[in-house]
Design a protein around this motif. Structure first.
Motif, mmCIF file in Angstrom:
data_model
loop_
_atom_site.group_PDB
_atom_site.id
_atom_site.type_symbol
_atom_site.label_atom_id
_atom_site.label_comp_id
_atom_site.label_asym_id
_atom_site.label_seq_id
_atom_site.Cartn_x
_atom_site.Cartn_y
_atom_site.Cartn_z
ATOM 1 N N ASP A 35 0.852 -1.184 0.000
ATOM 2 C CA ASP A 35 0.000 0.000 0.000
ATOM 3 C C ASP A 35 0.887 1.233 0.000
ATOM 4 O O ASP A 35 2.058 1.177 0.408
ATOM 5 C CB ASP A 35 -0.905 -0.010 1.230
ATOM 6 C CG ASP A 35 -1.957 1.089 1.192
ATOM 7 O OD1 ASP A 35 -2.377 1.467 0.077
ATOM 8 O OD2 ASP A 35 -2.348 1.579 2.262
ATOM 9 N N ARG A 45 3.595 -0.200 -6.946
ATOM 10 C CA ARG A 45 2.647 0.890 -6.683
ATOM 11 C C ARG A 45 3.215 2.184 -7.252
ATOM 12 O O ARG A 45 4.407 2.490 -7.105
ATOM 13 C CB ARG A 45 2.402 1.076 -5.186
ATOM 14 C CG ARG A 45 1.665 -0.059 -4.522
ATOM 15 C CD ARG A 45 0.322 -0.378 -5.141
ATOM 16 N NE ARG A 45 -0.698 0.617 -4.940
ATOM 17 C CZ ARG A 45 -1.697 0.504 -4.064
ATOM 18 N NH1 ARG A 45 -1.788 -0.583 -3.299
ATOM 19 N NH2 ARG A 45 -2.620 1.431 -3.959
ATOM 20 N N ASN A 72 -2.009 3.491 -8.429
ATOM 21 C CA ASN A 72 -2.407 2.276 -9.133
ATOM 22 C C ASN A 72 -1.392 1.165 -8.896
ATOM 23 O O ASN A 72 -0.226 1.418 -8.573
ATOM 24 C CB ASN A 72 -2.528 2.527 -10.635
ATOM 25 C CG ASN A 72 -3.693 3.423 -10.981
ATOM 26 O OD1 ASN A 72 -4.528 3.740 -10.129
ATOM 27 N ND2 ASN A 72 -3.774 3.839 -12.238
ATOM 28 N N ILE A 73 -1.844 -0.067 -9.067
ATOM 29 C CA ILE A 73 -0.966 -1.240 -9.020
ATOM 30 C C ILE A 73 -0.529 -1.568 -10.442
ATOM 31 O O ILE A 73 -1.325 -1.506 -11.386
ATOM 32 C CB ILE A 73 -1.681 -2.452 -8.394
ATOM 33 C CG1 ILE A 73 -1.770 -2.283 -6.874
ATOM 34 C CG2 ILE A 73 -0.970 -3.763 -8.742
ATOM 35 C CD1 ILE A 73 -2.514 -3.401 -6.184
ATOM 36 N N ILE A 92 -3.692 -1.741 -12.777
ATOM 37 C CA ILE A 92 -4.952 -1.904 -12.053
ATOM 38 C C ILE A 92 -5.261 -0.596 -11.330
ATOM 39 O O ILE A 92 -4.514 -0.181 -10.430
ATOM 40 C CB ILE A 92 -4.856 -3.061 -11.050
ATOM 41 C CG1 ILE A 92 -4.442 -4.350 -11.775
ATOM 42 C CG2 ILE A 92 -6.172 -3.247 -10.312
ATOM 43 C CD1 ILE A 92 -4.102 -5.494 -10.842
ATOM 44 N N VAL A 152 -6.540 2.285 -8.826
ATOM 45 C CA VAL A 152 -6.564 2.257 -7.371
ATOM 46 C C VAL A 152 -7.924 1.847 -6.832
ATOM 47 O O VAL A 152 -8.028 1.255 -5.750
ATOM 48 C CB VAL A 152 -6.122 3.624 -6.806
ATOM 49 C CG1 VAL A 152 -7.112 4.719 -7.182
ATOM 50 C CG2 VAL A 152 -5.944 3.568 -5.288
ATOM 51 N N TRP A 187 -9.717 -0.529 -7.596
ATOM 52 C CA TRP A 187 -9.873 -1.978 -7.501
ATOM 53 C C TRP A 187 -8.771 -2.624 -6.657
ATOM 54 O O TRP A 187 -8.690 -3.848 -6.581
ATOM 55 C CB TRP A 187 -9.874 -2.614 -8.886
ATOM 56 C CG TRP A 187 -10.633 -1.856 -9.937
ATOM 57 C CD1 TRP A 187 -10.184 -1.466 -11.163
ATOM 58 C CD2 TRP A 187 -11.980 -1.382 -9.851
ATOM 59 N NE1 TRP A 187 -11.145 -0.770 -11.843
ATOM 60 C CE2 TRP A 187 -12.264 -0.701 -11.058
ATOM 61 C CE3 TRP A 187 -12.972 -1.448 -8.863
ATOM 62 C CZ2 TRP A 187 -13.497 -0.108 -11.303
ATOM 63 C CZ3 TRP A 187 -14.201 -0.854 -9.107
ATOM 64 C CH2 TRP A 187 -14.464 -0.204 -10.313
ATOM 65 N N THR A 188 -7.933 -1.826 -6.018
ATOM 66 C CA THR A 188 -6.778 -2.395 -5.324
ATOM 67 C C THR A 188 -7.098 -2.921 -3.931
ATOM 68 O O THR A 188 -6.389 -3.785 -3.424
ATOM 69 C CB THR A 188 -5.648 -1.368 -5.224
ATOM 70 O OG1 THR A 188 -6.118 -0.215 -4.508
ATOM 71 C CG2 THR A 188 -5.188 -0.941 -6.616
ATOM 72 N N LEU A 240 -7.431 -6.518 -3.588
ATOM 73 C CA LEU A 240 -6.189 -7.259 -3.829
ATOM 74 C C LEU A 240 -5.229 -7.175 -2.654
ATOM 75 O O LEU A 240 -4.071 -7.559 -2.776
ATOM 76 C CB LEU A 240 -5.501 -6.719 -5.087
ATOM 77 C CG LEU A 240 -6.265 -6.873 -6.403
ATOM 78 C CD1 LEU A 240 -5.526 -6.139 -7.525
ATOM 79 C CD2 LEU A 240 -6.445 -8.335 -6.758
ATOM 80 N N SER A 241 -5.685 -6.674 -1.508
ATOM 81 C CA SER A 241 -4.773 -6.390 -0.401
ATOM 82 C C SER A 241 -4.079 -7.628 0.155
ATOM 83 O O SER A 241 -3.044 -7.507 0.809
ATOM 84 C CB SER A 241 -5.528 -5.676 0.729
ATOM 85 O OG SER A 241 -6.589 -6.497 1.203
ATOM 86 N N LEU A 278 -10.840 -8.752 -11.431
ATOM 87 C CA LEU A 278 -10.704 -7.405 -10.920
ATOM 88 C C LEU A 278 -12.093 -6.818 -10.693
ATOM 89 O O LEU A 278 -13.072 -7.216 -11.336
ATOM 90 C CB LEU A 278 -9.917 -6.527 -11.895
ATOM 91 C CG LEU A 278 -8.525 -7.031 -12.289
ATOM 92 C CD1 LEU A 278 -7.872 -6.049 -13.260
ATOM 93 C CD2 LEU A 278 -7.646 -7.226 -11.061
#
Length: 505
Positions: free
Chosen positions: A171, A263, A269-270, A283, A285, A287-288, A291-292, A330
């Motif tokens: 993060d 990141r 974004n990823i 990807i 942010v 939708w992140t 995915l944590s 996603l």
């Protein structure tokens, strides 16, 4: 242990001044010197880089004490004779291990030779020596027919390379000039085996985290920024800026982990970088959060590169980096860029698929939905040699040579599933129609029953690219339609394509 053979001796003959009473001559022989070791055995040692030696202490008679051992070693060829022994290097050239003093004759002796190179075969030889100014020396012989010292060699263990799993949950929290990174603690090896005590990993499991920074996710140098201890799961860049990207790796005494996902400072974004270092999945942010606790890694599917297939790449999601999540999607659209090579005006074909050579305009992206390959088409960025699609899907993607006419096109391969079961179980509740729309024309989709009566229209799904997809959910006016066969009709640029789907209730 077998008896030692005489290898060096001095014979002293004593003849009496008168004959023996029996009429025979009495001959007294005394042996003086060091006998040869005949059973030196080497075996892989207790830890990597160790070899254990064992032998029977030889007999020595009339020699000047104290006695010592001389040991020679080689990693290139065996030591078979005394001449080889004299030419070989002393053990001290390979190891600082202490050679023991000779024990009583017939005793079993051993030592551990430490500090050797791993994954290496070593050959050894040993002989005794007394303390004379010109020492009496034992001989050395390795002889298979005589079964002398035939097991005088061994290989050191190869160290087990077992890196930790890549950190997940990276993060980023930013201010104008700082970026604070945080991640979940690593508690597994890459092969999914958990640490003995996840709260207190030892160095063989985890020893540090390392942070890296670059000015782009690809085509830029990654600079090491610092490291933190195993009990620290955050790091702050005090001189950050909008141009930077970050990633983290875990380390143990064996190796480094793979990279975490990347990141971006500016967008947060990823980014997932493909195995080729140039293809990417970005990807947003939004939708992140989902995915944590996941990592998305890529791999090459070279076995699929044949025919018209130029590239085959997997985007695999794993919870905590170890538990496969094949159905992971996603929360919305990600931006997938697949890199291709170009020579002049044409695409460079793979050596695995030379027939796949094509013009860039004829490249197309395909995705495997678990049952068949769907053509997603894609937009061409010829200058940067990339094909671009928006997708919420992970899994297998391919870049293929396929005829594209530069206008709106749809074919049956663009139908995600032939049957719809609109029962809300998340499986085949909708059908997705994917088409090629390079001019971004307005596309309409309609559903009719077999009598030609209009049933309802198709719609866009916000989680799919609206310029290349339409969906139908098996409903008309909000209600599920009766089971049966239905006709779809997709139109744009004056062209209409039709086919059928089946609703099952």
């Amino acid at each position: 242990m077998k008896a030692a053979a005489a290898a060096f001796c001095l014979a002293v003959f004593t003849v009496p001044a008168f004959p023996a009473q029996s009429g025979s001559l009495a001959l007294h022989v005394n042996f003086q010197g060091v006998l040869m070791v005949t059973d030196l055995t080497a075996s892989t040692g207790p830890t990597s880089g160790d070899i254990t030696l064992q032998w029977t202490a030889p007999r020595y008679t009339g020699s000047s004490l104290p006695m010592t051992y001389q040991i020679r070693a080689s990693s290139s060829a065996n030591i078979n004779t005394t001449g080889d022994f004299n030419a070989a290097q002393a053990l001290s050239a390979f190891s600082t291990a202490t050679i023991p003093a000779p024990a009583a004759a017939g005793s079993t002796q051993s030592m551990v030779v430490t500090g050797l190179n791993p994954c290496t075969v070593y050959y050894f030889a040993i002989r005794g020596a007394d303390s004379n100014a010109t020492p009496a020396l034992g001989a050395w012989l390795r002889s298979v027919p005589q079964n002398f010292n035939v097991n005088n060699f061994a290989a050191t263990d190869c160290p087990v390379i077992r890196p930790p799993v890549a950190p997940v949950g990276l993060d980023i929290q930013i201010t104008t000039a700082t970026a604070r990174l945080s991640w979940l603690p690593v508690t597994y090896f890459w092969d999914g085996v958990a640490f003995a005590d996840p709260n207190a990993p030892v160095a063989e499991e985890l020893s540090a985290y390392h942070v890296y920074r670059a000015t782009a996710p690809t085509r830029a140098a990654w600079n090491w920024m610092g490291q933190v201890s195993t009990g620290t799961w955050s790091w702050t860049d005090l001189s950050s800026g909008s141009k930077y990207y970050y990633k983290v790796r875990a380390q143990n005494s064996s190796a480094f982990s793979a990279d975490s996902m990347i990141r971006a400072q500016q967008t947060q974004n990823i980014w997932v970088v493909g195995y080729d270092g140039l293809s990417t999945l970005e990807i947003p942010v939004a939708w992140t959060v989902a995915l944590s606790s996941y990592n998305i890694a890529t791999s090459s599917m070279t076995g699929n590169v044949k025919g018209r297939v130029l590239k085959s790449i997997n985007f695999d999601a794993k919870k905590y980096g170890i538990q496969a999540a094949p159905d992971m999607e996603l929360g919305g659209l990600g931006n997938l860029l697949l890199r291709f090579d170009k020579s002049g005006s044409g695409v460079v074909a793979s050596v695995l698929a030379p027939e796949a050579a094509a013009l860039p305009e004829n490249l197309s992206v395909f995705w495997y939905n678990g049952g068949k390959w769907l053509q997603l088409y894609g937009r061409l960025d010829s200058a940067n040699q990339l094909m671009y699609v928006q997708t919420k899907y992970l899994g297998q993607f391919q870049l293929r040579s396929a005829e594209r006419v530069g206008a709106f096109v749809f074919n049956a391969a663009g139908v995600s599933n032939r049957t719809i079961t609109p029962n809300g179980d998340g499986k085949n509740d909708t059908v997705v129609f994917t088409f090629d729309n390079p001019q971004f024309s307005e596309v309409t989709g309609k559903i009719f029953d077999l009598k030609g009566a209009f049933v309802g229209g198709m719609s866009s799904d916000p989680s799919l690219d609206p310029s290349t997809t339409l969906i139908w959910d098996g409903r008309a006016g909000g209600r599920v339609v009766p089971g049966g066969v239905y006709i779809y009709q997709i139109s744009a640029e004056g062209r209409t394509f039709t086919g059928t789907v089946v609703v099952i209730k």
